[in-house]
Design a protein around this motif. Structure first.
Motif, PDB file in Angstrom:
ATOM      1  N   PRO A 176       4.107   4.083   3.656  1.00 52.52           N
ATOM      2  CA  PRO A 176       3.866   2.942   2.778  1.00 52.52           C
ATOM      3  C   PRO A 176       4.142   1.648   3.546  1.00 52.52           C
ATOM      4  O   PRO A 176       4.873   1.654   4.540  1.00 52.52           O
ATOM      5  CB  PRO A 176       4.892   3.132   1.651  1.00 52.52           C
ATOM      6  N   GLY A 177       3.555   0.552   3.086  1.00 56.10           N
ATOM      7  CA  GLY A 177       3.825  -0.710   3.766  1.00 56.10           C
ATOM      8  C   GLY A 177       3.180  -1.888   3.069  1.00 56.10           C
ATOM      9  O   GLY A 177       2.159  -1.747   2.408  1.00 56.10           O
ATOM     10  N   GLY A 178       3.779  -3.051   3.266  1.00 58.26           N
ATOM     11  CA  GLY A 178       3.304  -4.255   2.611  1.00 58.26           C
ATOM     12  C   GLY A 178       2.854  -5.350   3.545  1.00 58.26           C
ATOM     13  O   GLY A 178       2.716  -6.503   3.139  1.00 58.26           O
ATOM     14  N   TRP A 179       2.618  -5.016   4.806  1.00 60.41           N
ATOM     15  CA  TRP A 179       2.209  -6.037   5.765  1.00 60.41           C
ATOM     16  C   TRP A 179       0.711  -6.305   5.656  1.00 60.41           C
ATOM     17  O   TRP A 179      -0.048  -5.461   5.189  1.00 60.41           O
ATOM     18  CB  TRP A 179       2.581  -5.598   7.185  1.00 60.41           C
ATOM     19  N   GLN A 180       0.299  -7.478   6.134  1.00 65.21           N
ATOM     20  CA  GLN A 180      -1.122  -7.831   6.197  1.00 65.21           C
ATOM     21  C   GLN A 180      -1.719  -7.123   7.407  1.00 65.21           C
ATOM     22  O   GLN A 180      -1.320  -7.390   8.546  1.00 65.21           O
ATOM     23  CB  GLN A 180      -1.289  -9.352   6.338  1.00 65.21           C
ATOM     24  N   LEU A 181      -2.656  -6.220   7.193  1.00 65.21           N
ATOM     25  CA  LEU A 181      -3.206  -5.390   8.269  1.00 65.21           C
ATOM     26  C   LEU A 181      -4.404  -6.093   8.902  1.00 65.21           C
ATOM     27  O   LEU A 181      -5.414  -6.314   8.248  1.00 65.21           O
ATOM     28  CB  LEU A 181      -3.598  -4.020   7.737  1.00 65.21           C
ATOM     29  N   ILE A 182      -4.257  -6.423  10.196  1.00 62.94           N
ATOM     30  CA  ILE A 182      -5.313  -7.182  10.884  1.00 62.94           C
ATOM     31  C   ILE A 182      -6.056  -6.364  11.937  1.00 62.94           C
ATOM     32  O   ILE A 182      -7.081  -6.806  12.444  1.00 62.94           O
ATOM     33  CB  ILE A 182      -4.745  -8.466  11.521  1.00 62.94           C
ATOM     34  N   ARG A 187       0.857  -1.187   0.000  1.00 58.22           N
ATOM     35  CA  ARG A 187       0.000   0.000   0.000  1.00 58.22           C
ATOM     36  C   ARG A 187       0.897   1.242   0.000  1.00 58.22           C
ATOM     37  O   ARG A 187       1.949   1.253   0.640  1.00 58.22           O
ATOM     38  CB  ARG A 187      -0.881   0.012   1.249  1.00 58.22           C
ATOM     39  N   THR A 188       0.439   2.293  -0.651  1.00 53.67           N
ATOM     40  CA  THR A 188       1.211   3.544  -0.640  1.00 53.67           C
ATOM     41  C   THR A 188       1.025   4.299   0.665  1.00 53.67           C
ATOM     42  O   THR A 188       1.859   5.111   1.032  1.00 53.67           O
ATOM     43  CB  THR A 188       0.814   4.450  -1.821  1.00 53.67           C
ATOM     44  N   GLY A 189      -0.071   4.008   1.374  1.00 50.33           N
ATOM     45  CA  GLY A 189      -0.312   4.669   2.656  1.00 50.33           C
ATOM     46  C   GLY A 189      -0.983   3.733   3.644  1.00 50.33           C
ATOM     47  O   GLY A 189      -2.086   3.263   3.398  1.00 50.33           O
ATOM     48  N   VAL A 190      -0.287   3.448   4.737  1.00 48.44           N
ATOM     49  CA  VAL A 190      -0.843   2.644   5.830  1.00 48.44           C
ATOM     50  C   VAL A 190      -1.044   3.593   7.011  1.00 48.44           C
ATOM     51  O   VAL A 190      -0.102   4.279   7.414  1.00 48.44           O
ATOM     52  CB  VAL A 190       0.113   1.495   6.227  1.00 48.44           C
ATOM     53  N   PRO A 191      -2.235   3.654   7.582  1.00 47.62           N
ATOM     54  CA  PRO A 191      -2.476   4.591   8.687  1.00 47.62           C
ATOM     55  C   PRO A 191      -1.657   4.257   9.933  1.00 47.62           C
ATOM     56  O   PRO A 191      -1.386   3.083  10.217  1.00 47.62           O
ATOM     57  CB  PRO A 191      -3.972   4.425   8.975  1.00 47.62           C
TER      58      PRO A 191
END
Length: 197
Positions: free
Chosen positions: A162-168, A139-143
């Protein structure tokens, strides 16, 4: 110092610093910082105060501290398990969302090392049941406050990035506050418990 794996890094770091409890040795005057990473521990020092040979002796005398319960602070993070990747991550792990949340909250996590952004600490646990790949497209923007999983790690984004982790899930916890004497909420060596908000 190069070490064989992340488990050895955490134990050795705890032995050097105590990570909030009694270290196996006192930190000598002149040591500036002890920084763990995935396979190494970096020690910076003032050569005007301590000789390199004394630093080496201190490093060689340190005993790894494997006993998680006797070391490190415990940090509790309240999480609303409402992340956009919760359902897909649970499906990947072949469990229900409730089972995944229960496993995430019942696991004891350890701050292994920090990086990526101030206040971001890579957390590890003693099992591999929550291991998931990173997202195919970051994602280009992770809160800020997003709680994620990636590989063997869990972590909390301290700021929007930005970030590529699975957001749970999400948390209101402030992971980094530069106005405080200890700006990071979680430090390497800390024990972390996630609780459902």
């Amino acid at each position: 110092m190069e070490l064989p794996d992340l488990t050895a890094v955490v134990a050795y770091y705890r032995g050097l610093t105590g990570a909030g409890a009694a270290a196996s040795l006192a930190v000598p005057r002149g040591i500036i910082d002890v920084v763990p990473a995935a396979r190494t521990v970096l020690v910076t020092f003032d050569p005007g105060t301590i000789r390199p040979s004394e630093v080496r002796e201190w490093l060689e005398a340190a005993e790894p501290l494997d006993d998680v319960l006797s070391s490190g602070r415990e940090v509790t993070i309240e999480v609303s398990y409402d992340g956009p990747d919760l359902a897909e991550t649970a499906q990947f792990l072949r469990m229900s969302e409730a089972e995944m949340v229960k496993l995430h909250t019942e696991s004891e996590w350890t701050g292994a090392f920090s990086g990526f952004a101030p206040g971001f600490v890579y957390l590890v646990t003693t099992h591999e049941r929550l291991g998931v790949p990173r997202r195919n497209t970051p994602r280009t923007g992770v809160p800020a406050g997003s709680v994620g999983l990636a590989g063997e790690f869990s972590g909390v984004y301290p700021r929007s990035s930005p970030g590529g982790w699975q957001l749970i899930g999400t948390t209101m916890a402030v992971l980094w506050d530069a106005s405080k004497p200890e700006p990071a909420l979680i430090r390497p060596g800390d024990r972390v418990r996630f609780v459902e908000a």
